[in-house]
Motif scaffolding. Structure first.
Motif, PDB file in Angstrom:
ATOM      1  N   ALA A 217       0.860  -1.187   0.000  1.00 58.67           N
ATOM      2  CA  ALA A 217       0.000   0.000   0.000  1.00 58.67           C
ATOM      3  C   ALA A 217       0.890   1.228   0.000  1.00 58.67           C
ATOM      4  O   ALA A 217       1.797   1.341   0.827  1.00 58.67           O
ATOM      5  N   ALA A 218       0.621   2.144  -0.924  1.00 59.32           N
ATOM      6  CA  ALA A 218       1.370   3.394  -1.026  1.00 59.32           C
ATOM      7  C   ALA A 218       0.407   4.557  -0.820  1.00 59.32           C
ATOM      8  O   ALA A 218      -0.712   4.557  -1.363  1.00 59.32           O
ATOM      9  N   LEU A 219       0.824   5.540  -0.017  1.00 59.19           N
ATOM     10  CA  LEU A 219      -0.006   6.701   0.286  1.00 59.19           C
ATOM     11  C   LEU A 219       0.455   7.882  -0.546  1.00 59.19           C
ATOM     12  O   LEU A 219       1.616   8.283  -0.491  1.00 59.19           O
ATOM     13  N   SER A 220      -0.477   8.438  -1.340  1.00 60.57           N
ATOM     14  CA  SER A 220      -0.130   9.571  -2.190  1.00 60.57           C
ATOM     15  C   SER A 220      -1.387  10.357  -2.501  1.00 60.57           C
ATOM     16  O   SER A 220      -2.436   9.776  -2.836  1.00 60.57           O
ATOM     17  N   ALA A 221      -1.289  11.673  -2.365  1.00 57.35           N
ATOM     18  CA  ALA A 221      -2.363  12.604  -2.745  1.00 57.35           C
ATOM     19  C   ALA A 221      -3.689  12.248  -2.071  1.00 57.35           C
ATOM     20  O   ALA A 221      -4.751  12.294  -2.699  1.00 57.35           O
ATOM     21  N   GLY A 222      -3.631  11.874  -0.790  1.00 54.10           N
ATOM     22  CA  GLY A 222      -4.849  11.610  -0.045  1.00 54.10           C
ATOM     23  C   GLY A 222      -5.512  10.293  -0.364  1.00 54.10           C
ATOM     24  O   GLY A 222      -6.704  10.114  -0.056  1.00 54.10           O
ATOM     25  N   ARG A 223      -4.773   9.344  -0.950  1.00 57.26           N
ATOM     26  CA  ARG A 223      -5.332   8.041  -1.288  1.00 57.26           C
ATOM     27  C   ARG A 223      -4.334   6.938  -0.997  1.00 57.26           C
ATOM     28  O   ARG A 223      -3.134   7.106  -1.212  1.00 57.26           O
ATOM     29  N   TRP A 224      -4.858   5.805  -0.504  1.00 59.12           N
ATOM     30  CA  TRP A 224      -4.074   4.585  -0.409  1.00 59.12           C
ATOM     31  C   TRP A 224      -4.203   3.824  -1.719  1.00 59.12           C
ATOM     32  O   TRP A 224      -5.310   3.512  -2.147  1.00 59.12           O
ATOM     33  N   ARG A 225      -3.095   3.507  -2.347  1.00 54.61           N
ATOM     34  CA  ARG A 225      -3.104   2.679  -3.556  1.00 54.61           C
ATOM     35  C   ARG A 225      -2.676   1.266  -3.160  1.00 54.61           C
ATOM     36  O   ARG A 225      -1.507   1.030  -2.866  1.00 54.61           O
ATOM     37  N   LEU A 226      -3.641   0.339  -3.132  1.00 58.41           N
ATOM     38  CA  LEU A 226      -3.399  -1.032  -2.731  1.00 58.41           C
ATOM     39  C   LEU A 226      -3.123  -1.896  -3.955  1.00 58.41           C
ATOM     40  O   LEU A 226      -3.799  -1.765  -4.985  1.00 58.41           O
ATOM     41  N   THR A 227      -2.153  -2.781  -3.835  1.00 53.63           N
ATOM     42  CA  THR A 227      -1.771  -3.677  -4.924  1.00 53.63           C
ATOM     43  C   THR A 227      -1.989  -5.119  -4.487  1.00 53.63           C
ATOM     44  O   THR A 227      -1.629  -5.498  -3.371  1.00 53.63           O
ATOM     45  N   ASN A 228      -2.593  -5.918  -5.427  1.00 62.61           N
ATOM     46  CA  ASN A 228      -2.876  -7.334  -5.152  1.00 62.61           C
ATOM     47  C   ASN A 228      -3.636  -7.474  -3.832  1.00 62.61           C
ATOM     48  O   ASN A 228      -3.178  -8.100  -2.878  1.00 62.61           O
ATOM     49  N   ALA A 229      -4.819  -6.879  -3.811  1.00 58.85           N
ATOM     50  CA  ALA A 229      -5.621  -6.833  -2.586  1.00 58.85           C
ATOM     51  C   ALA A 229      -6.758  -7.842  -2.647  1.00 58.85           C
ATOM     52  O   ALA A 229      -7.266  -8.180  -3.728  1.00 58.85           O
ATOM     53  N   VAL A 230      -7.169  -8.297  -1.466  1.00 57.93           N
ATOM     54  CA  VAL A 230      -8.309  -9.194  -1.321  1.00 57.93           C
ATOM     55  C   VAL A 230      -9.196  -8.614  -0.234  1.00 57.93           C
ATOM     56  O   VAL A 230      -8.766  -8.441   0.917  1.00 57.93           O
ATOM     57  N   GLY A 231     -10.451  -8.272  -0.604  1.00 56.89           N
ATOM     58  CA  GLY A 231     -11.372  -7.677   0.352  1.00 56.89           C
ATOM     59  C   GLY A 231     -12.566  -8.569   0.608  1.00 56.89           C
ATOM     60  O   GLY A 231     -13.044  -9.273  -0.296  1.00 56.89           O
ATOM     61  N   ALA A 232     -13.045  -8.536   1.851  1.00 58.74           N
ATOM     62  CA  ALA A 232     -14.188  -9.359   2.214  1.00 58.74           C
ATOM     63  C   ALA A 232     -15.032  -8.604   3.223  1.00 58.74           C
ATOM     64  O   ALA A 232     -14.511  -8.099   4.225  1.00 58.74           O
ATOM     65  N   SER A 233     -16.357  -8.552   2.929  1.00 59.31           N
ATOM     66  CA  SER A 233     -17.311  -7.963   3.856  1.00 59.31           C
ATOM     67  C   SER A 233     -18.058  -9.078   4.576  1.00 59.31           C
ATOM     68  O   SER A 233     -17.986 -10.255   4.184  1.00 59.31           O
ATOM     69  N   ILE A 234     -18.781  -8.704   5.629  1.00 58.96           N
ATOM     70  CA  ILE A 234     -19.511  -9.696   6.419  1.00 58.96           C
ATOM     71  C   ILE A 234     -20.608 -10.320   5.551  1.00 58.96           C
ATOM     72  O   ILE A 234     -21.428  -9.619   4.948  1.00 58.96           O
ATOM     73  N   GLY A 235     -20.597 -11.661   5.499  1.00 58.46           N
ATOM     74  CA  GLY A 235     -21.632 -12.384   4.761  1.00 58.46           C
ATOM     75  C   GLY A 235     -21.448 -12.385   3.262  1.00 58.46           C
ATOM     76  O   GLY A 235     -22.361 -12.811   2.541  1.00 58.46           O
ATOM     77  N   GLN A 236     -20.291 -11.936   2.749  1.00 66.03           N
ATOM     78  CA  GLN A 236     -20.053 -11.907   1.314  1.00 66.03           C
ATOM     79  C   GLN A 236     -18.752 -12.612   0.986  1.00 66.03           C
ATOM     80  O   GLN A 236     -17.873 -12.784   1.832  1.00 66.03           O
ATOM     81  N   ARG A 237     -18.633 -13.030  -0.275  1.00 67.04           N
ATOM     82  CA  ARG A 237     -17.424 -13.685  -0.730  1.00 67.04           C
ATOM     83  C   ARG A 237     -16.290 -12.683  -0.887  1.00 67.04           C
ATOM     84  O   ARG A 237     -16.509 -11.488  -1.097  1.00 67.04           O
ATOM     85  N   ALA A 238     -15.083 -13.212  -0.790  1.00 71.95           N
ATOM     86  CA  ALA A 238     -13.910 -12.357  -0.961  1.00 71.95           C
ATOM     87  C   ALA A 238     -13.788 -11.923  -2.413  1.00 71.95           C
ATOM     88  O   ALA A 238     -14.098 -12.681  -3.344  1.00 71.95           O
ATOM     89  N   VAL A 239     -13.344 -10.692  -2.590  1.00 76.01           N
ATOM     90  CA  VAL A 239     -13.168 -10.107  -3.921  1.00 76.01           C
ATOM     91  C   VAL A 239     -11.694  -9.755  -4.092  1.00 76.01           C
ATOM     92  O   VAL A 239     -11.083  -9.156  -3.194  1.00 76.01           O
ATOM     93  N   THR A 240     -11.133 -10.106  -5.240  1.00 75.90           N
ATOM     94  CA  THR A 240      -9.725  -9.849  -5.525  1.00 75.90           C
ATOM     95  C   THR A 240      -9.597  -8.603  -6.403  1.00 75.90           C
ATOM     96  O   THR A 240     -10.345  -8.424  -7.374  1.00 75.90           O
ATOM     97  N   TYR A 241      -8.635  -7.757  -6.025  1.00 73.36           N
ATOM     98  CA  TYR A 241      -8.369  -6.528  -6.788  1.00 73.36           C
ATOM     99  C   TYR A 241      -6.883  -6.500  -7.148  1.00 73.36           C
ATOM    100  O   TYR A 241      -6.028  -6.720  -6.293  1.00 73.36           O
ATOM    101  N   SER A 242      -6.611  -6.231  -8.400  1.00 74.59           N
ATOM    102  CA  SER A 242      -5.211  -6.011  -8.771  1.00 74.59           C
ATOM    103  C   SER A 242      -4.728  -4.660  -8.291  1.00 74.59           C
ATOM    104  O   SER A 242      -3.552  -4.468  -7.961  1.00 74.59           O
ATOM    105  N   SER A 243      -5.650  -3.704  -8.215  1.00 71.93           N
ATOM    106  CA  SER A 243      -5.334  -2.370  -7.703  1.00 71.93           C
ATOM    107  C   SER A 243      -6.598  -1.775  -7.109  1.00 71.93           C
ATOM    108  O   SER A 243      -7.689  -1.905  -7.693  1.00 71.93           O
ATOM    109  N   LEU A 244      -6.464  -1.162  -5.956  1.00 74.16           N
ATOM    110  CA  LEU A 244      -7.621  -0.600  -5.268  1.00 74.16           C
ATOM    111  C   LEU A 244      -7.210   0.685  -4.574  1.00 74.16           C
ATOM    112  O   LEU A 244      -6.148   0.752  -3.940  1.00 74.16           O
TER     113      LEU A 244
END
Length: 378
Positions: A217-244
């Motif tokens: 994760a790199a911080l620049s211009a008020g944003r976190w740029r995430l690389t190769n990320a995997v996100g999961a919310s409660i009760g939902q399947r995990a989602v893969t992001y190449s960039s977020l």
């Protein structure tokens, strides 16, 4: 009918007389001597400590160690300045007493308030100067000392640090807790990052919303740029992001720097530091306490000056001057321990920082005024 205008001389502020100026000069000399003695002792102790600590780990020259001492000692000397005013003022008035100059002043009908209050006013001015000028310089030196000690001992983070980093940021609607396993300073990135995202409802309760794991994760211009990320919310399947991208309220450099110690933070930077810490979701009690203690410093100096003067006004022919001087020193140390105890209570959030910082000097000042009233007016 004509109106009489006040003359220019009546508009001038009151000036110090010869007696007041003479007593102030004597007090300034004694303060200089007390500062030199205490400063020399502090630097000698620090020289031995640095030689045995940092100097034993690395082969440092005496000149290098002296430079480190010059960075470390001012912050300690500033903390001991109340004792400088206690011992310096006590020595000045005892000297006047030994030379029978106080006897001559009192015999001429000069009230002790005429030279004690100007001395207290001078202590207030020196306190303001200490807080606004000398204190920030000492804090900057203490910060340099901490970084130099870490660098020399090898504890300073290099280009790639393995120390875990915890951050917290957000606003009234969302809070993010960030944990990074490592940091890559060369490329300004956090590695092996986990974002825990919480949302705040209308009642102020925070509920867990989402977890995001990312390779970097790199911080620049008020944003976190995430690389190769995997996100999961409660009760939902995990989602893969190449960039977020995630919106951030942190400044770019705050992802890599840690908050400086309260003692290493200059007076002028403390309000902004307190705001940054609170915005990041951390407790700022220690920094609020430090800020209030600095604001109370002029009152501490004035209280110590009045306390020393009140104990040394007793005429030598009446005896017990030595006992009175010892009592003044004992009360000075009692104030120091009371201040330390109050600081501990404030740091533990048992009492508010405002009370913890201002109560000891106010009590000391009231005790000094009470003793002076008793000594002077019976």
């Amino acid at each position: 009918m004509t109106l009489a205008l006040p003359s220019l001389t009546s508009l001038n502020p009151p000036r110090l007389g010869r007696i007041e100026r003479y007593v102030l000069v004597q007090q300034l000399r004694s303060l200089g001597v007390a500062l030199a003695v205490i400063g020399a002792l502090v630097m000698l102790i620090d020289f031995v400590e640095v030689s045995r600590g940092v100097g034993s780990d690395q082969d440092l020259s005496a000149l290098r160690i002296l430079g480190l001492v010059a960075l470390k000692s001012p912050s300690v000397i500033v903390q001991l300045l109340p004792f400088v005013f206690l011992f310096g003022t006590l020595a000045a008035y005892i000297g006047l007493n030994r030379r029978s100059e106080l006897i001559a002043m009192r015999a001429a009908g000069v009230s002790a308030w005429r030279f004690v209050l100007p001395a207290a006013g001078m202590a207030l001015v020196l306190g303001v100067l200490t807080v606004t000028v000398l204190g920030p310089l000492a804090s900057a030196g203490d910060g340099l000392w901490q970084r130099e000690r870490a660098r020399i001992s090898g504890a300073a983070p290099d280009a790639s640090s393995n120390a875990a980093i915890w951050l917290r940021e957000g606003d009234d609607q969302r809070q993010m807790i960030i944990r990074a396993g490592r940091q890559d300073r060369a490329n300004a990135r956090l590695l092996d990052v986990t974002f825990f995202i919480y949302t705040t409802d209308s009642t102020g309760n925070r509920d867990f919303s989402e977890r995001i794991d990312a390779q970097s994760a790199a911080l620049s211009a008020g944003r976190w740029r995430l690389t190769n990320a995997v996100g999961a919310s409660i009760g939902q399947r995990a989602v893969t992001y190449s960039s977020l991208d995630l919106i951030s309220s942190l400044a770019d450099e705050e992802a890599f720097e840690r908050f400086a110690r309260p003692q290493s933070t200059p007076f002028w930077s403390l309000p902004n530091q307190i705001e940054r810490i609170e915005n990041a979701g951390f407790a700022s009690t220690a920094y609020q306490l430090r800020f209030q203690q600095l604001l109370a410093t002029p009152l501490v100096f004035a209280a110590m000056s009045i306390l020393a003067a009140a104990f040394s006004l007793r005429l030598m022919r009446l005896g017990d001057l030595a006992k009175m001087s010892i009592a003044a020193v004992v009360l000075g140390f009692a104030f120091f321990f009371m201040n330390q105890f109050s600081s501990a209570m404030g740091s533990a959030e048992v009492v508010p920082p405002l009370v913890a910082a201002w109560l000891p000097p106010i009590l000391t000042g009231l005790a000094a005024f009470t003793l002076l009233f008793y000594t002077e007016d019976g």
